[in-house]
Design an enzyme around this catalytic site. Structure first.
Site, short mmCIF file in Angstrom:
data_model
loop_
_atom_site.label_atom_id
_atom_site.label_comp_id
_atom_site.label_asym_id
_atom_site.label_seq_id
_atom_site.Cartn_x
_atom_site.Cartn_y
_atom_site.Cartn_z
N ALA A 218 0.86 -1.21 0.00
CA ALA A 218 0.00 0.00 0.00
C ALA A 218 0.88 1.24 0.00
O ALA A 218 1.86 1.33 0.74
CB ALA A 218 -0.91 0.00 1.22
N TYR B 172 7.38 11.65 -0.90
CA TYR B 172 7.31 10.28 -1.42
C TYR B 172 8.70 9.63 -1.44
O TYR B 172 8.90 8.50 -0.98
CB TYR B 172 6.71 10.33 -2.83
CG TYR B 172 6.49 8.99 -3.47
CD1 TYR B 172 5.48 8.13 -3.03
CD2 TYR B 172 7.26 8.57 -4.56
CE1 TYR B 172 5.26 6.90 -3.64
CE2 TYR B 172 7.05 7.35 -5.18
CZ TYR B 172 6.04 6.52 -4.72
OH TYR B 172 5.84 5.31 -5.32
N LYS C 23 10.07 6.38 0.53
CA LYS C 23 10.53 5.19 -0.19
C LYS C 23 12.01 4.89 0.10
O LYS C 23 12.41 3.73 0.15
CB LYS C 23 10.27 5.34 -1.69
CG LYS C 23 8.78 5.37 -2.04
CD LYS C 23 8.05 4.12 -1.59
CE LYS C 23 6.64 4.02 -2.10
NZ LYS C 23 5.95 2.79 -1.68
P1 NAD Z 1 -2.55 2.30 -6.42
O1 NAD Z 1 -2.91 3.65 -5.93
O2 NAD Z 1 -3.15 1.83 -7.69
O3 NAD Z 1 -2.91 1.20 -5.29
C1 NAD Z 1 -2.55 1.39 -3.94
C2 NAD Z 1 -3.51 0.62 -3.07
O4 NAD Z 1 -3.15 0.87 -1.71
C3 NAD Z 1 -4.97 1.07 -3.25
O5 NAD Z 1 -5.82 -0.05 -3.37
C4 NAD Z 1 -5.23 1.86 -1.99
O6 NAD Z 1 -6.60 1.84 -1.59
C5 NAD Z 1 -4.33 1.15 -0.98
N1 NAD Z 1 -4.06 2.01 0.17
C6 NAD Z 1 -3.65 3.31 0.13
N2 NAD Z 1 -3.59 3.80 1.39
C7 NAD Z 1 -3.95 2.79 2.22
C8 NAD Z 1 -4.08 2.70 3.63
N3 NAD Z 1 -3.85 3.74 4.44
N4 NAD Z 1 -4.49 1.52 4.16
C9 NAD Z 1 -4.74 0.46 3.36
N5 NAD Z 1 -4.62 0.49 2.02
C10 NAD Z 1 -4.25 1.65 1.45
O7 NAD Z 1 -0.96 2.28 -6.47
P2 NAD Z 1 0.03 1.34 -7.31
O8 NAD Z 1 0.49 2.11 -8.49
O9 NAD Z 1 -0.53 -0.02 -7.49
O10 NAD Z 1 1.28 1.30 -6.30
C11 NAD Z 1 1.48 0.24 -5.38
C12 NAD Z 1 2.81 0.45 -4.69
O11 NAD Z 1 3.85 0.55 -5.66
C13 NAD Z 1 2.87 1.76 -3.89
O12 NAD Z 1 3.62 1.55 -2.71
C14 NAD Z 1 3.60 2.70 -4.83
O13 NAD Z 1 4.24 3.73 -4.13
C15 NAD Z 1 4.59 1.74 -5.47
N6 NAD Z 1 5.12 2.20 -6.75
C16 NAD Z 1 4.34 2.35 -7.85
C17 NAD Z 1 4.90 2.78 -9.07
C18 NAD Z 1 4.09 2.94 -10.33
O14 NAD Z 1 4.67 3.27 -11.38
N7 NAD Z 1 2.78 2.71 -10.32
C19 NAD Z 1 6.26 3.07 -9.12
C20 NAD Z 1 7.02 2.92 -7.97
C21 NAD Z 1 6.45 2.47 -6.81
#
Ligand code: NAD
Length: 443
Positions: free
Chosen positions: A286, A350, A354
Site C-alpha cells: 500500500a 514520497y 521510499k
Molecule cells: P494504487 O494507488 O493503484 O494502489 C494502492 C492501493 O493501496 C490502493 O488499493 C489503496 O486503496 C491502498 N491504500 C492506500 N492507502 C492505504 C491505507 N492507508 N491503508 C490500506 N490500504 C491503502 O498504487 P500502485 O500504483 O498499485 O502502487 C502500489 C505500490 O507501488 C505503492 O507503494 C507505490 O508507491 C509503489 N510504486 C508504484 C509505481 C508505479 O509506477 N505505479 C512506481 C514505484 C512504486
C-alpha cells in the site's frame, strides 16, 4: 493503459522507421504464462568457478535445456557465466571471450546472468576483478537489445546451494522488466534452502498483501495465489468491494482497514493468528503520493505520505515479529520506488518515504532470525492508474528512458515479489531490486 508508440513500432511501417531513424524499439516482452516451461529455449553455461557444478545442476532441476558447447547458427535464450574464478583484472577477458561471440546468437528477450563473489569479502586483485563485474553487466544490459536483460548475482561463499530460485527467476520471463541489477545471495548465515516445486512454491503458505484491491497489489496477490499461497488482502474500507471480489476469485481472505490506524498492527496480527495460524509472506505494498514541490508542501500532505508508506509498514512489521506471527523462513517484502533512489521533482515526501523503506531493509536484515528474510522491490515506470494520470511529456520520458524503452507492468513487480517470497530464496536477503527496465535515473 496502452502504449501507442509501442503499438506503432510493431507495425511494418513502424519497424522500418524505428530502424532507419534509430528510434527507441520497445520490443513486446515475453512474460511467464502459468503452465509453460520456465525457460523456452537453450541456455549456454560457461566459466569456471565455485558454481561450475551448481549451475548445471540447477538448470537440470528446473527442466531447462542447457549446453556448454554452443554451435554456430544456433539461437540461445540465456547465457550464464560463472565468474567466481576470475582472480585478477587480466582474467576478466574471459567475459569478452564467452559473451562476445554469443551476442549475435541470442533469441529475443534473452537473459544474461553473471555470477560473482561479493567483492567486500575479498582482498587485492581478486576484489578488484569481482568489483569490475558490475560495470560489465550493467553495460551488457544496455547492449543486449530486443527485450533482453542482464544481471549480476554475487553469491557469498557457502551459499552455492541456495541460488536456484534466483537463477531460475533471472533466466525466465518472470524477470521481464528487471535489468542491470546487482543481486546478493547469502549475505548472512543460512540453513539449506527448501526446494519446493518451482511451479507452486507457495503451497501451504499464507501471504499478507497490503493495498491489494487494485494496481500492483492486486497483481502481487494474483501471482502469489498462482504460486499456491493463501492470500490475505488488506485495503481501506472504501475499496472493500474490489478487495472482496479479489479474495473470492483467489479463494483467499481479506481485511478492510486503514493501515495507518493506531490499532491496525494489532488487528492484522490477531486476524492472521486467529484465522490462519500466522503468516509466511508479508508484502507492504500500500502506498500513496501527494506530490507538491517542497515550497508548497503542507504538513498534512507530508505526514499522510510518510504514515502510509513508511510508518505503517514499520509498525506492522514490528508487531508481527514481536508476536512471532511471522513463521520461520518467513518473508518481509517492501515496495520502495526508483524515486527513493534517484529522487524526483515534486516528490520530496514520497522519495523520503521510499528511501525509508530501503532503510527498513537495511535495519532489519541483520537482526532477523529464524531465517526470515527482508527485501524490497523498487519499481520504475509501471503502467498503472497512477502513471496513466501523468501529463503526456513526463509520461513519455518516464516510459522510454530505460534499456527496454517501455514501461513495466504490475505483473513484473509481482513476479519479483514472488521470487523473494519463494521458500527457496532463504539466502536472498537485504536486497533492493529495481523493477525498472534499467532506467537511466539513479544508481
Ligand atoms: P494504487 O494507488 O493503484 O494502489 C494502492 C492501493 O493501496 C490502493 O488499493 C489503496 O486503496 C491502498 N491504500 C492506500 N492507502 C492505504 C491505507 N492507508 N491503508 C490500506 N490500504 C491503502 O498504487 P500502485 O500504483 O498499485 O502502487 C502500489 C505500490 O507501488 C505503492 O507503494 C507505490 O508507491 C509503489 N510504486 C508504484 C509505481 C508505479 O509506477 N505505479 C512506481 C514505484 C512504486
Amino acid at each position: 493503459m496502452t502504449d501507442r508508440y509501442q503499438d506503432f513500432a510493431s507495425t511494418s511501417l513502424g519497424r522500418m522507421l524505428v530502424k532507419s531513424l534509430g528510434l527507441p524499439d520497445p520490443v513486446r516482452l515475453d512474460r511467464y504464462v502459468a503452465g509453460s516451461p520456465l525457460v523456452d529455449g537453450i541456455v549456454v553455461v560457461g566459466g569456471t568457478g565455485r558454481l561450475a557444478d551448481q549451475v548445471p545442476a540447477i538448470l537440470d532441476r528446473l527442466g531447462v535445456t542447457r549446453t556448454d558447447a554452443p554451435e554456430e547458427g544456433a539461437r540461445y535464450r540465456g547465457l550464464v557465466f560463472d565468474a567466481t574464478g576470475l582472480r585478477d583484472p587480466g582474467s576478466l577477458v574471459a567475459l569478452r571471450d564467452f559473451f562476445g561471440p554469443l551476442m549475435r546468437s541470442l533469441d529475443r528477450c534473452a537473459r544474461l546472468v553473471v555470477v560473482g563473489t561479493p567483492p567486500e569479502r575479498l582482498q587485492g586483485a581478486e576484489r578488484v576483478a569481482q568489483r569490475a563485474l558490475e560495470g560489465f553487466t550493467r553495460s551488457l544490459g544496455k547492449e543486449v537489445g530486443r527485450g533482453g536483460t542482464a544481471q549480476l548475482v554475487y553469491v557469498a561463499e557457502g551459499a552455492e546451494g541456495a541460488v536456484g530460485s534466483t537463477v531460475g527467476f533471472l533466466l525466465s520471463p518472470k524477470s521481464a522488466y528487471v535489468s542491470g541489477q546487482v543481486i546478493r545471495v547469502g549475505a548472512r548465515v543460512l540453513q539449506p534452502a527448501e526446494e519446493p516445486d518451482w511451479r507452486r512454491p507457495l503451497v501451504g503458505k499464507v501471504a499478507l498483501v497490503t493495498g491489494a484491491a487494485r494496481g500492483i497489489g492486486e497483481q502481487i496477490s494474483r501471482v502469489l495465489a498462482r504460486d499456491g499461497a493463501t492470500v490475505v488482502g488488506v485495503d481501506v474500507p472504501q475499496a472493500a468491494s474490489d478487495l472482496i471480489g479479489l479474495a473470492r476469485q483467489l479463494d483467499g481472505d481479506y481485511l478492510t482497514l486503514d493501515i495507518t490506524a493506531k490499532d491496525a498492527p494489532k488487528r492484522i496480527a490477531q486476524h492472521l493468528t486467529a484465522s490462519h495460524g500466522g503468516v509466511d509472506v508479508v508484502v507492504h505494498n500500500a502506498g500513496i503520493t501527494r506530490d507538491r514541490r517542497l515550497a508548497n508542501l503542507d504538513p498534512e500532505r507530508w505526514r499522510s505520505v510518510l504514515d502510509v508508506n513508511l510508518v505503517a509498514p514499520e509498525r506492522i512489521t514490528d508487531e508481527l515479529l514481536a508476536q512471532q506471527v511471522v513463521h520461520a523462513n518467513g518473508r518481509i517484502v517492501g515496495v520502495a520506488s526508483i524515486a527513493g533512489i534517484a529522487g524526483n521533482l515534486g516528490q520530496t515526501s514520497y522519495a523520503t518515504s521510499k528511501a525509508g523503506v530501503i532503510g527498513l531493509v537495511d535495519a532489519l536484515r541483520d537482526t532477523l532470525d529464524r531465517d526470515i528474510t527482508v527485501n524490497a522491490v523498487a519499481p520504475g515506470f509501471i503502467e498503472t492508474a497512477m502513471t496513466a494520470a501523468m501529463p503526456f511529456g513526463p509520461r513519455e520520458v518516464g516510459r522510454r528512458l530505460n534499456s527496454l524503452s517501455q514501461g513495466g507492468l504490475p505483473v513484473d513487480v509481482a513476479e519479483t515479489v514472488a521470487w523473494f517470497a519463494d521458500p527457496a530464496s532463504t539466502a536472498v536477503t537485504g536486497n533492493v531490486v529495481r523493477v525498472c527496465g534499467q532506467m537511466l535515473l539513479g544508481a
